[in-house]
Design an enzyme around this catalytic site. Structure first.
Site, short mmCIF file in Angstrom:
data_model
loop_
_atom_site.label_atom_id
_atom_site.label_comp_id
_atom_site.label_asym_id
_atom_site.label_seq_id
_atom_site.Cartn_x
_atom_site.Cartn_y
_atom_site.Cartn_z
N ARG A 143 29.61 -15.75 -51.44
CA ARG A 143 29.59 -15.54 -50.00
C ARG A 143 30.89 -16.07 -49.40
O ARG A 143 31.29 -17.21 -49.67
CB ARG A 143 28.39 -16.27 -49.40
N THR A 147 33.41 -15.13 -43.15
CA THR A 147 32.65 -14.00 -42.60
C THR A 147 31.17 -14.09 -42.93
O THR A 147 30.37 -13.32 -42.40
CB THR A 147 33.18 -12.67 -43.17
N ASP A 241 16.53 -22.83 -55.39
CA ASP A 241 17.75 -22.21 -55.92
C ASP A 241 17.63 -22.05 -57.43
O ASP A 241 17.68 -23.03 -58.18
CB ASP A 241 18.97 -23.07 -55.57
N ASP A 244 20.61 -23.44 -59.64
CA ASP A 244 20.62 -24.91 -59.70
C ASP A 244 19.53 -25.42 -60.63
O ASP A 244 19.77 -26.29 -61.47
CB ASP A 244 20.38 -25.50 -58.30
#
Lengths: 249, 467
Positions: A143, A147, A241, A244
């Protein structure tokens, strides 16, 4: 979807699960997948053992070893299901029992795996357990901080990928931003849309809808469609997650 | 978005064609070791009962023959009796010293094909030890002891009654040697015992057993003719029993031939992948490396199917790492263990361990006798607490007539595993064999990949193991 505005949650249905021969009172009740009516969305059979596996990896108290083992078992079920969508040709063989033949089938077409780094790599072992020498390409999408849109950082794919069926691997389908971009990358290499199968363990209703809107011919194979997304775009109830929990936590 | 209706295919028995509950009548199966032949050998102390038993066993040269000594069934002594015993003043040579009730009970267990726990008596301590010896599935039991032909109830169970005879001086000298060497006694004590108990008891209790004996064998092991007569007779009895067992298996097959498949049988759904893998496995030219790879993959599917078709789950709600979120799921209820039927069952172990890495695995070795076609149980090693496991997966890659499967289920039942807890997992099964199994044990569950013609040879283990 912009942050801060959670979507309305779909209440996941409850169901009593167990084999037919067992009386209803002996079947425990559990929450099963929501079932959006979307063509090319394939949800694994909600068997009691699949639900038990999902329960294990959703549990915040499950340690990394158990998380890895049980998520791998689900990935294997996903790969087996996805492989069923590949074309076959009739093929009759003689059997080791003298005089008996078996009307079987032969696999047609070549395949390859493509994992979206890093969480998608967690599904590679399961793919290898079903297809020993399968080629595996990688795509890194992150990501963009400025933006907040996904951006392609890296890809390394088999040269002849346009002639292959692609199993695209990413365990969680939230908004689908990265996966949609990955499909764009594959299409730009010449892979036909209907030769792409996207495998994930848990999807959100928004994610599968976004996929159906943009790439209706891509087959999405998932173990469970959850209730929705929270304000941080995490799938709820989800499992946190995945990358993770699998690699570093 | 609307709340969607649930239209998922939820049946674990997707490939089952007949949804109605089958009505196969329950049939009975008794394993070949039921109605065990029991031979009783009585005679004076030191008359050579043990040597004769050993000689008969040697002459029989059969597996599954067990010597059961009546010494194991001495009654545990009270403290006064024990003190008397250490002074050599306790009468071990009277019928009262023997616990006939326990003996009869154990012999009945053996006769009906069940597992029997035999007590261990310590001559040093004059007491029973906490341990027991387990006898299971012998075809012949030789019961030897001075009072082997004493109790009416025992006599009723004996197939052959033998009385051994020897000269009195010979008996005394043999007994002296044995008690001093093997049982830690002193000579004076032994002689005292001989004249105060052994000799009077011989005339009172032992000798009268001659009258109920079928044959009286003088000169013990030197008597070659008698030994071979006994052994011939036992062979005949066993051959007859084996034939009856075969006839029984065939009869069960006929009963079951046309019955619809029980709803306890789950057949794997024949997806393209599964058919493709089957096609690969069937190819006789496939390298063994590939056979193993694809078979392991298929074994995982079988075990996963067993998990959804046969196991028990309970409700389990967990917190997920996403704040405030819970999930109402399931978890396995109780331990699942496995028992593999060797040698074929070991081909399914790799797949099993990919699903339950720390699964406890018991082992049975059942081999089909190529001469009689009858399955034979060679070896049994199960978890101590197997009867407490919630579900037991019984694994064998192939079944044709169902003879080995019937025997394997029977062994689990005899070790206390309840019928409904057993899940038989197999790759190929003959329809007739399957129906035969289900008509005898309607409560078990079966998971099978393909239903094939009856009487296929056991080629899967040959391909997997390479010999």
């Amino acid at each position: 979807m912009p942050e801060g505005r959670p979507s309305p949650l779909i209440r996941a249905p409850s169901q009593q699960l167990g084999p037919d021969y067992r009386p209803t009172e002996e079947k425990p009740t559990a929450t099963v997948s929501t079932a959006p009516k979307i063509n090319n969305l394939h949800i694994l059979n909600q068997t009691p053992q699949l639900i038990a596996l999902l329960t294990m990896i959703r549990d915040i108290n499950t340690g990394r070893a158990d998380f890895i083992f049980h998520s791998n078992r689900i990935s294997r079920l996903l790969v087996e299901e996805a492989l069923n969508h590949l074309p076959v040709l009739p093929h009759t063989v003689n059997t080791p029992v003298a005089g008996r033949t078996y009307a079987g089938v032969k696999f047609e077409g070549k395949i390859c795996g493509v994992s979206i780094m890093r969480a998608g790599e967690a599904m590679e072992q399961a793919l290898r357990e079903c297809c020993r020498s399968v080629r595996i390409g990688k795509i890194l999408i992150q990501r963009d901080e400025e933006t907040s849109k996904p951006r392609l950082f890296y890809d390394k794919l088999p040269e002849d990928i346009k002639d292959r069926w692609v199993l695209l691997l990413d365990p969680m389908l939230a908004t689908g931003g990265s996966a949609l971009m990955a499909v764009d990358v594959l299409r730009s290499k010449g892979v036909p849309e209907d030769h792409i199968l996207f495998l994930n363990l848990i999807a959100s209703p928004e994610g599968v809808q976004n996929f159906a809107d943009k790439f209706p011919k891509v087959r999405v194979v998932t173990a469970f469609v959850d209730e929705g997304l929270n304000d941080k775009n995490y799938i709820v109830p989800g499992l946190g997650d995945f990358g993770d929990r699998f690699f570093t936590l | 978005m609307n709340i969607p209706s649930l239209e998922l295919p939820l049946s674990s028995f997707a490939a089952l064609e007949t949804p109605e509950r089958s009505v196969t009548p329950k049939a009975h199966y008794s394993p070949p070791w039921a109605n065990t032949s029991i031979i009783g050998i009585a005679g004076s102390s030191g008359s050579g009962k043990t040597s004769l038993s050993l000689a008969i066993i040697k002459e029989l040269s059969l597996p599954w023959v067990v010597i059961l000594s009546m010494d194991s069934f001495y009654k545990p002594l009270t403290s006064e009796q024990s003190a008397a015993a250490f002074r050599n003043e306790y009468d071990f040579d009277a019928p009262e010293a023997i616990d006939f009730d326990t003996l009869v009970e154990r012999l009945r267990d053996i006769k009906t094909g069940k597992k029997a726990e035999i007590p261990i008596y310590s001559f040093e301590k004059h007491a029973r030890l906490d341990k027991t010896n387990t006898i299971y599935s012998p075809h012949v039991v030789v019961l030897e002891g001075i009072f082997a032909l004493h109790d009416e109830r025992v006599l009723d169970m004996l197939d052959l009654k033998i009385f051994t005879e020897a000269d009195g001086d010979l008996c005394l000298s043999r007994r002296l040697l044995r008690d001093v060497r093997e049982r830690g006694r002193d000579i004076e004590g032994c002689i005292k015992q001989w004249f105060s108990f052994v000799k009077p008891n011989f005339h009172k209790y032992v000798e009268p057993q001659r009258n109920v004996a079928d044959i009286i064998v003088p000169r013990g092991i030197e008597n070659k003719v008698a030994i071979s007569m006994v052994s011939d007779r036992i062979h005949k009895t066993l051959d007859h029993k084996s034939k009856m067992h075969q006839i029984e298996l065939r009869r069960l097959g006929q009963v079951a031939e046309d019955a619809p498949l029980s709803d306890h049988v789950a057949v794997l759904q024949h997806t393209n992948q599964l058919r493709g893998i089957n096609t690969i496995l069937m190819d006789p030219t496939l390298p063994r490396e590939d056979f193993i790879f694809y078979f392991d993959r298929l074994a995982v599917m079988l075990v996963e199917q067993a998990f959804s078709a046969g196991l028990c789950y309970k409700q389990h709600t967990v917190n997920t790492p996403v704040p405030g979120c819970t999930y109402d799921g399931l978890e396995l209820d109780g331990e699942v263990s496995a028992v593999v039927v060797l040698r074929g069952g070991s081909c399914l172990e790799t797949g099993l361990k990919r699903v339950i890495p720390d699964c406890r695995i018991g082992r049975l070795l059942i081999q089909t006798n190529f001469r009689t076609g009858e399955p034979e149980l060679h070896y049994t090693k199960l978890a101590e607490d197997v009867s407490k496991h919630k579900r037991v997966l019984l694994m064998d890659p192939q079944m044709s007539s169902g003879g080995a499967a019937l025997m394997a289920v029977r062994v689990l039942l005899d070790h206390g595993v309840e019928e409904h807890r057993i899940i038989f997992v197999t790759y190929l099964a003959g329809k007739q064999g399957l129906n035969r199994l289900m008509s005898v044990f309607p409560e078990i569950k079966v998971v099978v990949c393909r239903i094939v013609g009856d009487m296929e040879s056991r080629w899967v283990e040959q391909r997997y193991l390479g010999c």
